[in-house]
Design a protein around this motif. Structure first.
Motif, PDB file in Angstrom:
ATOM      1  N   GLY A 216       0.740  -1.328  -0.154  1.00 21.58           N
ATOM      2  CA  GLY A 216      -0.104   0.003   0.087  1.00 21.58           C
ATOM      3  C   GLY A 216       0.906   1.052  -0.011  1.00 21.58           C
ATOM      4  O   GLY A 216       0.581   2.161  -0.633  1.00 21.58           O
ATOM      5  N   VAL A 217       1.802   1.467   0.848  1.00 20.62           N
ATOM      6  CA  VAL A 217       2.749   2.419   0.903  1.00 20.62           C
ATOM      7  C   VAL A 217       3.354   2.777  -0.580  1.00 20.62           C
ATOM      8  O   VAL A 217       3.715   3.923  -0.966  1.00 20.62           O
ATOM      9  N   ARG A 218       3.715   1.666  -1.066  1.00 23.08           N
ATOM     10  CA  ARG A 218       4.372   1.716  -2.622  1.00 23.08           C
ATOM     11  C   ARG A 218       3.273   1.967  -3.662  1.00 23.08           C
ATOM     12  O   ARG A 218       3.685   2.040  -4.836  1.00 23.08           O
ATOM     13  N   LYS A 219       2.021   1.932  -3.245  1.00 26.04           N
ATOM     14  CA  LYS A 219       1.028   2.440  -4.288  1.00 26.04           C
ATOM     15  C   LYS A 219       0.996   1.366  -5.358  1.00 26.04           C
ATOM     16  O   LYS A 219       0.376   1.887  -6.575  1.00 26.04           O
ATOM     17  N   ILE A 220       1.036   0.097  -4.807  1.00 30.57           N
ATOM     18  CA  ILE A 220       0.837  -1.123  -6.010  1.00 30.57           C
ATOM     19  C   ILE A 220      -0.244  -1.996  -5.586  1.00 30.57           C
ATOM     20  O   ILE A 220       0.000  -3.053  -6.124  1.00 30.57           O
ATOM     21  N   LEU A 221      -0.697  -1.652  -4.495  1.00 30.76           N
ATOM     22  CA  LEU A 221      -1.636  -2.621  -3.847  1.00 30.76           C
ATOM     23  C   LEU A 221      -3.217  -2.801  -4.619  1.00 30.76           C
ATOM     24  O   LEU A 221      -3.501  -3.556  -5.278  1.00 30.76           O
ATOM     25  N   ASP A 222      -3.904  -1.595  -4.383  1.00 31.17           N
ATOM     26  CA  ASP A 222      -5.170  -1.491  -4.955  1.00 31.17           C
ATOM     27  C   ASP A 222      -5.333  -1.591  -6.600  1.00 31.17           C
ATOM     28  O   ASP A 222      -6.455  -2.125  -6.890  1.00 31.17           O
ATOM     29  N   ASN A 223      -4.347  -1.564  -7.009  1.00 28.52           N
ATOM     30  CA  ASN A 223      -4.319  -1.509  -8.547  1.00 28.52           C
ATOM     31  C   ASN A 223      -3.781  -2.767  -9.025  1.00 28.52           C
ATOM     32  O   ASN A 223      -3.437  -3.088 -10.155  1.00 28.52           O
ATOM     33  N   ASP A 224      -3.455  -3.818  -8.096  1.00 30.82           N
ATOM     34  CA  ASP A 224      -2.988  -5.087  -8.285  1.00 30.82           C
ATOM     35  C   ASP A 224      -1.309  -5.079  -9.093  1.00 30.82           C
ATOM     36  O   ASP A 224      -1.050  -6.223  -9.631  1.00 30.82           O
ATOM     37  N   MET A 225      -0.722  -3.961  -9.191  1.00 38.24           N
ATOM     38  CA  MET A 225       0.501  -3.888  -9.801  1.00 38.24           C
ATOM     39  C   MET A 225       1.419  -4.644  -9.228  1.00 38.24           C
ATOM     40  O   MET A 225       2.648  -5.071  -9.815  1.00 38.24           O
ATOM     41  N   TYR A 226       1.396  -5.042  -8.049  1.00 41.53           N
ATOM     42  CA  TYR A 226       2.307  -5.809  -7.142  1.00 41.53           C
ATOM     43  C   TYR A 226       2.506  -7.247  -7.894  1.00 41.53           C
ATOM     44  O   TYR A 226       3.688  -7.972  -7.784  1.00 41.53           O
ATOM     45  N   LEU A 227       1.448  -7.902  -8.564  1.00 41.29           N
ATOM     46  CA  LEU A 227       1.469  -9.202  -9.158  1.00 41.29           C
ATOM     47  C   LEU A 227       2.654  -9.279 -10.232  1.00 41.29           C
ATOM     48  O   LEU A 227       3.061 -10.094 -10.486  1.00 41.29           O
ATOM     49  N   GLU A 228       2.886  -7.851 -10.832  1.00 40.47           N
ATOM     50  CA  GLU A 228       3.825  -7.768 -12.068  1.00 40.47           C
ATOM     51  C   GLU A 228       5.056  -7.586 -11.510  1.00 40.47           C
ATOM     52  O   GLU A 228       6.167  -7.721 -12.386  1.00 40.47           O
ATOM     53  N   LEU A 229       5.246  -7.209 -10.207  1.00 40.72           N
ATOM     54  CA  LEU A 229       6.595  -6.576  -9.992  1.00 40.72           C
ATOM     55  C   LEU A 229       7.380  -7.404  -8.941  1.00 40.72           C
ATOM     56  O   LEU A 229       8.514  -7.197  -8.447  1.00 40.72           O
ATOM     57  N   GLY A 230       6.717  -8.660  -8.226  1.00 42.41           N
ATOM     58  CA  GLY A 230       7.502  -9.212  -7.155  1.00 42.41           C
ATOM     59  C   GLY A 230       7.237 -10.694  -7.387  1.00 42.41           C
ATOM     60  O   GLY A 230       6.130 -11.140  -8.169  1.00 42.41           O
ATOM     61  N   TRP A 231       8.059 -11.523  -6.519  1.00 41.18           N
ATOM     62  CA  TRP A 231       7.780 -13.035  -6.581  1.00 41.18           C
ATOM     63  C   TRP A 231       7.203 -13.373  -5.394  1.00 41.18           C
ATOM     64  O   TRP A 231       6.272 -14.343  -5.430  1.00 41.18           O
ATOM     65  N   VAL A 232       7.608 -12.723  -4.135  1.00 41.06           N
ATOM     66  CA  VAL A 232       6.932 -12.920  -2.984  1.00 41.06           C
ATOM     67  C   VAL A 232       6.180 -11.529  -2.451  1.00 41.06           C
ATOM     68  O   VAL A 232       7.036 -10.497  -2.285  1.00 41.06           O
ATOM     69  N   TRP A 233       5.104 -11.693  -2.124  1.00 40.79           N
ATOM     70  CA  TRP A 233       4.126 -10.368  -1.673  1.00 40.79           C
ATOM     71  C   TRP A 233       4.033 -10.406  -0.344  1.00 40.79           C
ATOM     72  O   TRP A 233       3.527 -11.444   0.228  1.00 40.79           O
TER      73      TRP A 233
END
Length: 257
Positions: A216-233
């Motif tokens: 959330g702090v990185r602004k990649i949670l609500d938009n699901d962007m984290y799915l493309e940016l990491g291996w372990v969330w």
């Protein structure tokens, strides 16, 4: 709950800490969000012939010793459960893994391994300063500070056991002061003391992709962007009640991949 597969053979083990603690989680939200973490790690372990061990039962009162401290007794816990282990990965119950995540142990090259935690530098500095009194002869550089949500133990069982024993001995020696801080001057539980102790061991700093935290702090949670940016969330930094829906949504996104 212990997910054990073919434990007569030696396997790499993902050890997930999922103990309920009234002090930090009185509503027992962990029992609602950890199933999604378990599903994702189980899927990854089955794909790669690893074992997932879910540590959610203990004879030690969590008010006497928080779950985060108890996990460092990992070797004894696995041995008592009859698991013949090789390499060990410690993960929190609010982490999830991409099904195509590369072998994490190989990234650590045999050393203690983790991801540098520098997203909330104010809190980290506050915690380092707060725990300094327990380590008067040491100095911990924030550039070497690792997040404990995903930790690779040393590949050498001798080294791994020595590290874990040092951590547990430190806790027993200083328990009264540590518990006081946890209840009255909260600066985390085991993470900072473990960073002080582990800094004396060979260490490999892993890519942030292997513990992409504070989504959330990185602004990649609500938009699901984290799915493309990491291996372990790592779904830390969110309200525990909200974590349930975020992790449920994550599982819906990855379960068929």
């Amino acid at each position: 709950m212990h997910d054990i597969a073919n434990n007569a053979l030696m396997h790499d083990v993902v050890f997930m800490t999922a103990l309920v603690t009234e002090r930090c989680d009185p509503n027992k939200y962990i029992e609602q969000y950890s199933p999604y973490a378990i599903k994702s790690w189980k899927k990854w372990c089955e794909k790669n012939n690893h074992i997932l061990f879910v540590f959610n039962q203990s004879h030690i009162d969590t008010d006497y010793m928080m779950p985060t401290w108890q996990r460092w007794n990992v070797h004894q816990i696995l041995e008592d459960s009859g698991i013949v282990y090789n390499r060990i990965l410690l993960v929190d119950a609010d982490t999830m893994v991409h099904p195509d995540c590369p072998n994490i142990w190989n990234q650590a090259k045999g050393n203690y391994g983790g991801v540098i935690d520098d997203c909330t530098l104010e809190w980290i500095h506050h915690s380092i300063v707060g725990y300094q009194k327990f380590f008067p002869g040491d100095r911990l550089d924030w550039e070497r500070y690792v997040n404990n949500g995903m930790i690779v133990l040393p590949e050498s069982v001798i080294s791994a056991k020595a590290l874990c024993k040092e951590i547990l001995d430190f806790y027993e020696k200083n328990r009264e002061g540590l518990v006081w801080m946890e209840k009255n001057d909260y600066r985390g539980t085991d993470q900072t003391p473990v960073n002080y102790i582990a800094d004396n061991y060979p260490k490999t700093f892993l890519s942030k992709k292997y513990n992409l935290n504070l989504l959330g702090v990185r602004k990649i949670l609500d938009n699901d962007m984290y799915l493309e940016l990491g291996w372990v969330w790592h779904f830390n930094g969110t309200e525990t009640s909200e974590r349930i829906e975020y992790m449920k949504k994550c599982w819906e996104n990855i379960k068929d991949k």
